[in-house]
Design a protein around this motif. Structure first.
Motif, PDB file in Angstrom:
ATOM      1  N   SER A 135     122.506  -4.006 -59.980  1.00  0.00           N
ATOM      2  CA  SER A 135     121.242  -3.282 -59.839  1.00  0.00           C
ATOM      3  C   SER A 135     120.442  -3.224 -61.140  1.00  0.00           C
ATOM      4  O   SER A 135     119.324  -2.745 -61.133  1.00  0.00           O
ATOM      5  CB  SER A 135     121.502  -1.861 -59.326  1.00  0.00           C
ATOM      6  N   LEU A 136     121.046  -3.698 -62.225  1.00  0.00           N
ATOM      7  CA  LEU A 136     120.304  -3.686 -63.492  1.00  0.00           C
ATOM      8  C   LEU A 136     119.987  -5.130 -63.884  1.00  0.00           C
ATOM      9  O   LEU A 136     120.852  -5.853 -64.385  1.00  0.00           O
ATOM     10  CB  LEU A 136     121.142  -3.013 -64.593  1.00  0.00           C
ATOM     11  N   PRO A 137     118.744  -5.572 -63.635  1.00  0.00           N
ATOM     12  CA  PRO A 137     118.418  -6.964 -63.989  1.00  0.00           C
ATOM     13  C   PRO A 137     118.615  -7.200 -65.488  1.00  0.00           C
ATOM     14  O   PRO A 137     118.378  -6.307 -66.302  1.00  0.00           O
ATOM     15  CB  PRO A 137     116.942  -7.098 -63.607  1.00  0.00           C
ATOM     16  N   LYS A 138     119.078  -8.391 -65.780  1.00  0.00           N
ATOM     17  CA  LYS A 138     119.292  -8.755 -67.184  1.00  0.00           C
ATOM     18  C   LYS A 138     117.942  -8.858 -67.875  1.00  0.00           C
ATOM     19  O   LYS A 138     116.980  -9.351 -67.273  1.00  0.00           O
ATOM     20  CB  LYS A 138     119.964 -10.131 -67.188  1.00  0.00           C
ATOM     21  N   GLU A 139     117.894  -8.407 -69.106  1.00  0.00           N
ATOM     22  CA  GLU A 139     116.615  -8.508 -69.820  1.00  0.00           C
ATOM     23  C   GLU A 139     116.312  -9.965 -70.150  1.00  0.00           C
ATOM     24  O   GLU A 139     117.211 -10.726 -70.492  1.00  0.00           O
ATOM     25  CB  GLU A 139     116.696  -7.714 -71.128  1.00  0.00           C
ATOM     26  N   ARG A 178     101.058 -23.587 -59.634  1.00  0.00           N
ATOM     27  CA  ARG A 178     102.132 -24.269 -60.384  1.00  0.00           C
ATOM     28  C   ARG A 178     103.133 -23.179 -60.777  1.00  0.00           C
ATOM     29  O   ARG A 178     102.798 -22.266 -61.526  1.00  0.00           O
ATOM     30  CB  ARG A 178     101.571 -24.933 -61.647  1.00  0.00           C
ATOM     31  N   VAL A 179     104.335 -23.292 -60.225  1.00  0.00           N
ATOM     32  CA  VAL A 179     105.314 -22.209 -60.370  1.00  0.00           C
ATOM     33  C   VAL A 179     106.541 -22.701 -61.133  1.00  0.00           C
ATOM     34  O   VAL A 179     107.019 -23.819 -60.907  1.00  0.00           O
ATOM     35  CB  VAL A 179     105.749 -21.677 -58.974  1.00  0.00           C
ATOM     36  N   ALA A 180     107.021 -21.848 -62.042  1.00  0.00           N
ATOM     37  CA  ALA A 180     108.298 -22.109 -62.720  1.00  0.00           C
ATOM     38  C   ALA A 180     109.317 -21.106 -62.210  1.00  0.00           C
ATOM     39  O   ALA A 180     109.010 -19.922 -62.086  1.00  0.00           O
ATOM     40  CB  ALA A 180     108.132 -21.931 -64.226  1.00  0.00           C
ATOM     41  N   VAL A 181     110.532 -21.580 -61.894  1.00  0.00           N
ATOM     42  CA  VAL A 181     111.637 -20.660 -61.597  1.00  0.00           C
ATOM     43  C   VAL A 181     112.684 -20.878 -62.673  1.00  0.00           C
ATOM     44  O   VAL A 181     113.131 -22.010 -62.904  1.00  0.00           O
ATOM     45  CB  VAL A 181     112.247 -20.922 -60.205  1.00  0.00           C
ATOM     46  N   ILE A 182     113.059 -19.794 -63.346  1.00  0.00           N
ATOM     47  CA  ILE A 182     114.096 -19.897 -64.377  1.00  0.00           C
ATOM     48  C   ILE A 182     115.363 -19.259 -63.823  1.00  0.00           C
ATOM     49  O   ILE A 182     115.382 -18.062 -63.515  1.00  0.00           O
ATOM     50  CB  ILE A 182     113.660 -19.191 -65.682  1.00  0.00           C
ATOM     51  N   GLY A 183     116.394 -20.069 -63.671  1.00  0.00           N
ATOM     52  CA  GLY A 183     117.666 -19.548 -63.183  1.00  0.00           C
ATOM     53  C   GLY A 183     118.048 -20.132 -61.838  1.00  0.00           C
ATOM     54  O   GLY A 183     117.204 -20.233 -60.941  1.00  0.00           O
ATOM     55  N   THR A 184     119.300 -20.520 -61.723  1.00  0.00           N
ATOM     56  CA  THR A 184     119.783 -21.132 -60.477  1.00  0.00           C
ATOM     57  C   THR A 184     121.078 -20.462 -60.004  1.00  0.00           C
ATOM     58  O   THR A 184     122.010 -21.120 -59.562  1.00  0.00           O
ATOM     59  CB  THR A 184     120.011 -22.655 -60.657  1.00  0.00           C
ATOM     60  N   GLN A 218     117.093 -25.073 -65.148  1.00  0.00           N
ATOM     61  CA  GLN A 218     118.500 -24.799 -64.852  1.00  0.00           C
ATOM     62  C   GLN A 218     119.349 -24.875 -66.118  1.00  0.00           C
ATOM     63  O   GLN A 218     119.340 -25.879 -66.820  1.00  0.00           O
ATOM     64  CB  GLN A 218     119.010 -25.844 -63.850  1.00  0.00           C
ATOM     65  N   ARG A 219     120.067 -23.783 -66.408  1.00  0.00           N
ATOM     66  CA  ARG A 219     121.032 -23.848 -67.521  1.00  0.00           C
ATOM     67  C   ARG A 219     122.388 -24.320 -66.981  1.00  0.00           C
ATOM     68  O   ARG A 219     122.942 -25.288 -67.434  1.00  0.00           O
ATOM     69  CB  ARG A 219     121.161 -22.491 -68.203  1.00  0.00           C
ATOM     70  N   TYR A 242     111.493 -15.157 -62.792  1.00  0.00           N
ATOM     71  CA  TYR A 242     112.779 -15.034 -63.485  1.00  0.00           C
ATOM     72  C   TYR A 242     113.860 -14.689 -62.466  1.00  0.00           C
ATOM     73  O   TYR A 242     113.832 -13.601 -61.864  1.00  0.00           O
ATOM     74  CB  TYR A 242     112.725 -13.930 -64.544  1.00  0.00           C
ATOM     75  N   ALA A 243     114.770 -15.642 -62.284  1.00  0.00           N
ATOM     76  CA  ALA A 243     115.930 -15.392 -61.407  1.00  0.00           C
ATOM     77  C   ALA A 243     117.152 -15.411 -62.326  1.00  0.00           C
ATOM     78  O   ALA A 243     118.057 -16.224 -62.183  1.00  0.00           O
ATOM     79  CB  ALA A 243     116.024 -16.475 -60.336  1.00  0.00           C
ATOM     80  N   THR A 244     117.126 -14.515 -63.284  1.00  0.00           N
ATOM     81  CA  THR A 244     118.078 -14.618 -64.398  1.00  0.00           C
ATOM     82  C   THR A 244     119.259 -13.667 -64.282  1.00  0.00           C
ATOM     83  O   THR A 244     120.017 -13.497 -65.232  1.00  0.00           O
ATOM     84  CB  THR A 244     117.339 -14.387 -65.736  1.00  0.00           C
ATOM     85  N   GLY A 245     119.416 -13.040 -63.141  1.00  0.00           N
ATOM     86  CA  GLY A 245     120.654 -12.300 -62.887  1.00  0.00           C
ATOM     87  C   GLY A 245     120.664 -10.886 -63.424  1.00  0.00           C
ATOM     88  O   GLY A 245     119.634 -10.310 -63.794  1.00  0.00           O
TER      89      GLY A 245
END
Ligand SMILES: Cc1cc2nc3c(=O)[nH]c(=O)nc-3n(C[C@H](O)[C@H](O)[C@H](O)COP(=O)(O)OP(=O)(O)OC[C@H]3O[C@@H](n4cnc5c(N)ncnc54)[C@H](O)[C@@H]3O)c2cc1C
Length: 880
Positions: free
Chosen positions: A167-171, A201-207, A229-230, A399-402
């Motif tokens: 429930s706490l998104p990563k900064e 034009r969309v960027a998604v960071i995180g997979t 994708q990292r 940001y889909a960074t968890g």
């Protein structure tokens, strides 16, 4: 809603009912305060209220739902089937709600939680848009004092964090992120208004899961989609659609039985347990199991293709490679496909995903994948994202960074326990809990699905209900027994932490940089956060704690103090699994069988076990014993040249076993020590009673020493070893070699040995039954081997012999072994006699478990320690 505020207390207007201000400073405003109004908080409120407690729930959100309130991103869904991701505490609720599909969307789950809140009239005790910022234990008053983000104060006897694991998104810690002038979205804090990416034009960071769920839908709208994708993630198709017919049928047939099966399953959802090993399955069997799991479209199916994929890398790799093959078969551009193939972690050690058209999305012409391992982001600019080698412009960044998982939301509140210690300080090196629910120094504090509980590794609906029930029952127990506080003991907490770590250590999980390990948050301690022993094992432990009047807890109050201190799980988890499996088979005690049947049974069991590691060569032969030829099997290391020699004697109580019965252990010793291991048979009782076995063992040691060169050994580099009764004859052989003119022996390895006939020591009493070698079985062995009058003879009980001048010893004892104290006594006596002794205590092991190579994984570090000790006796180099 808050109506008025006094100096320290708040008056609440709840549904027109005024809860009066407290003025004695010792009476709490509420029996319990619950933080969080998601799955956990809602059920807690209902349960505690039903039990007659006053409860107040706070949530920073504007309504109920928790996870499902915040995560409104496109494609957000559960990935446990809704047949199971649902409350089960009230059959009428189950009848009243119908899920529309196998994996429900976020709006539907949110509607469900709203429906639950309405049905049980929960909202009247929930204060929304209010965060709890601090909580301080007042020891004198035995209550918690909380502060909200609105500066209000409230007190409660019990403080429960139902704040969720995710429930706490990563900064976001990317340079320049705040400078971006376009639209910014966080999957974990998605806006309530519709977001339209059409033409953008969309960027998604995180997979991770959120990225994998949202990317295909964002791609449907966006003019261009670039995915950064990292770490590639393992994902398999969800095959969403109607609820699984077989599960629905089972629920219809007998819902109570189905729910009970879920509660006592490993993951909180009834799932077939694979009987196929990935180490040995033929290719066609492996493929069929994999295809079946893929067709099923369920996480626990793909996580359970093989029964050993979570613990054996080789087995895991077979599943991982089949998933990679799928990815390569879907994604048309080979370079993109390869970038999407996870290779840096075993399958399942990071949260695997279920997807709908995720990999197919990369075949669309307007979708591009950027591999951050090759092209890291250097900064975010007002117009887009700069990687080290190009500048890309975007209208929106997602940001889909968890999340800062598990501990993040808990320590985000400033929680101060007894003596002014904060939870953040206490957990600075990693969380320490008892049962994942409670922690020493923080009385009356509970965390639902906290670190050290199955939580994120399970169907959380089941885990949440179990936690809520356990906590509510504990609070009711306190009230009913006139206690006001509950707190774990340091010993119980340390024991649980150890058990938790033991469970994780036998899996592949610690090898991955996952959020389960805290690796996604810079500076977060690297430990394994959830409990991986299984929902069933966990529930068993919690039930046992409660049934033993709160084992490991101290309870205080008007009734006085109650503390049954103790550790709830001390046996190694994989040893326990073996014991449970044996228990389920309902085998007759060995000592109830005639000797030939007991021998046949052992042979049958041995035929089914894992063979042990590959060695360089295996040679069978015979050597002269004290009264005729003895069979031996020689295990040679793969390295060239002559090697030191270990003469090994098998276990079996002088009655069972032979030169091949401990083969996996001999292979393991050979590979780990780099020594030739010669496993020698000896004559057995009752045909050949005392001292036949000991005579043969000594004869064998002499012969091997004399023939070391022919056996490929280095003359003079000899160690004698044995397990159990084999340890007994090995110890006797060393005494006789000293007294009867050699040979020279560099050391003795005595693995859980029999060193005397005394069966009254505490280890015999504590472990009389239930750990394979029982006291009655040991009695049976002695009765077959030696007349009572002979048992005190040093040749039967080497502890009674002269011990001075014996070779250095490595003595291994196991916690749950009747022979433990006999081994310890020998070690002590040898030390007293001036013999160098290295003691190795196998924590949580039984008499037999160390020999179960490749089955009881937790034995491997102990065997590594043994091998290290032997190598230093032999001055042998570490094998390659
Ligand atoms: C996208 C997504 C999909 C998921 N899918 C599944 C699934 O399929 N199956 C499954 O088992 N699990 C799934 N989970 C895990 C999910 O978190 C749990 O299933 C469950 O919803 C957790 O419920 P909870 O009530 O314990 O916590 P949450 O739902 O996380 O609720 C916690 C609440 O506490 C509030 N809160 C936190 N700190 C404070 C504070 N200091 N003050 C006030 N309020 C606070 C938050 O605002 C939040 O509303 C998923 C998680 C995510 C993010």
């Amino acid at each position: 809603m808050v109506q008025s505020v006094s100096e320290t207390y708040v008056t609440y207007l709840v549904e027109g009912r005024v809860i009066p201000q407290q003025n004695d400073n010792r009476t709490p405003d509420f029996d319990a305060v619950v933080v969080g109004a998601g799955f956990s908080g809602l059920y807690l409120l209902h349960r505690l209220r039903t039990l007659g407690f006053s409860v107040r729930v706070f949530d920073g959100a504007g309504d109920v739902g928790g996870t499902w309130y915040w995560n409104r991103y496109p494609g957000a869904r559960c990935d446990i089937p809704t047949t199971d991701y649902t409350y089960s505490f009230d059959p009428e609720l189950e009848d009243a709600w119908q899920w529309s599909e196998k994996y429900a969307t976020q709006p539907e789950i949110l509607r469900y939680l709203g429906f639950v809140a309405d049905r049980y009239d929960l909202r009247r005790d929930i204060q929304f848009n209010t965060r709890i910022e601090s909580a301080t234990w007042d020891d004198a008053a035995s209550l918690w004092r909380l502060t909200t983000d609105q500066g209000k104060h409230v007190t409660c006897r019990f403080y429960v964090m139902a704040t969720g694991c995710l429930s706490l998104p990563k900064e976001v810690d990317i340079e320049g992120a705040p400078s971006f002038a376009g639209e910014v979205y966080y999957t974990g804090r998605w806006p309530h208004e519709p977001v339209d990416f059409t033409g953008k034009r969309v960027a998604v960071i995180g997979t991770g899961s959120s990225g994998i769920q949202s990317i295909p839908l964002i791609a449907q709208q966006a003019a261009q989609l670039t995915v950064f994708q990292r770490t590639p993630n393992f994902s398999v198709p969800a095959h969403n659609g109607p609820q699984p017919a077989d599960r629905v049928a089972q629920i219809k047939a007998d819902r109570a039985a189905y729910r009970d099966a879920a509660k006592w399953s490993r993951g909180g959802i009834p799932t077939e347990i694979s009987e196929v090993s990935g180490l040995t399955a033929p290719d066609d069997v492996a493929r069929a199991r994999f295809d079946e799991a893929i067709a099923r479209g369920e996480l626990f199916a793909i996580l359970g293709v093989f029964n050993d994929q979570g613990v054996h890398l080789q087995s895991n790799e077979r599943v991982a490679e089949m998933i990679r093959e799928r990815i390569r078969s879907i994604v048309k551009d080979p370079e993109t496909a390869e970038t999407l193939c996870p290779k840096d972690h075993p399958f399942g050690t990071k949260r695997p995903c279920l997807d709908t058209n995720y990999f197919e999305t990369y075949n669309l012409p307007h979708v591009r994948l950027v591999d951050l391992r090759k092209h890291p982001i250097s900064k975010i600019t007002p117009t887009g994202i700069d990687t080290v080698d190009e500048s890309l412009e975007f209208d929106a960044i997602v940001y889909a960074t968890g999340f800062d998982a598990m501990t993040g939301p808990i320590v985000a509140v400033d929680i101060t326990g007894r003596d002014g210690v904060t939870l953040k300080e206490k957990w600075a090196d990693g969380p320490s809990t008892y049962l994942g629910l409670t922690t020493v120094g923080f009385p009356n504090f509970f965390a639902i699905t906290g670190p050290g509980s199955p939580s994120v590794l399970s169907n959380m609906a089941v885990s949440i209900e179990q936690h809520v029930d356990w906590v509510s029952d504990a609070i009711a127990y306190l009230r009913d027994h006139q206690f006001t506080t509950i707190e774990p003991t340091p010993g119980a907490e340390a024991g649980w932490n150890q058990h938790n770590a033991d469970c994780a250590a036998i899996t592949l999980h610690p090898t991955a940089n996952s959020w389960y390990m805290g690796a996604n948050v810079p500076g977060k301690p690297r430990v394994f956060y959830p409990y991986i022993g299984g929902v069933d094992a966990y529930r068993g432990a919690c039930d046992e704690v409660a049934a033993k009047d709160y084992l490991g807890f101290k309870l205080t109050g008007p009734a006085g103090e109650q503390c049954h201190d103790g550790v709830v799980r001390r046996v190694q988890p994989d040893v326990q699994l073996v014991l449970d499996m044996m228990g389920m088979l309902g085998l007759p005690p060995l000592e109830s069988l005639p000797v030939p049947d007991a021998r046949a049974f052992m042979e049958q069991t041995n035929a089914m076990r894992m063979p042990g590691p590959e060695v360089g060569e295996i040679v069978d032969g015979q050597l002269p014993g004290a009264a005729g030829p003895l069979d031996f099997r020689l295990f040679r290391p793969p390295t060239p040249g002559a090697h030191p020699v270990v003469v090994y004697f098998h276990g079996g109580g002088w009655v069972l076993g032979d030169h091949v019965s401990d083969e996996p252990l001999c292979r393991d010793l050979c590979v780990r020590t780099g020594a030739v291991v010669v496993s020698v048979n000896y004559r057995h009782a009752p045909e050949d009673r005392f001292p036949a076995a000991a005579d043969d063992a000594f004869a064998a040691v002499r012969w091997v020493a004399d023939n070391a060169v022919e056996l490929g050994g280095i003359p003079g580099q000899l160690v004698v070893a044995g397990w159990s009764a084999g340890g007994n004859v090995a110890a006797v052989a060393c005494q006789r070699a000293r007294d009867e003119g050699g040979p020279e022996i560099l050391g003795q390895l005595l693995l859980t040995p029999v060193t005397d006939e005394d069966m009254t020591r505490p280890s015999y009493v504590e472990n009389a039954d239930g750990y394979v070698l029982t006291a009655p079985l040991m009695q049976w062995f002695w009765d077959h081997y030696a007349d009572p009058a002979d048992r005190a003879d040093p040749v039967a009980s080497p502890l009674h012999g002269k011990l001075e001048g014996l070779p250095p010893a490595v003595i291994v004892t196991a916690d749950f072994d009747p022979l433990r104290d006999s081994g310890e006594a020998y070690a002590q006596a040898l030390s007293a006699a001036g013999v160098p002794v290295q003691r190795i205590r196998a924590r949580g092991h039984t008499h037999t478990s160390l020999t179960m190579v490749d089955v009881v994984i937790s034995g491997a570090p102990v065997r590594a320690e043994i091998a290290g000790a032997l190598r230093s006796m032999l001055k042998a180099p570490v094998p390659a």
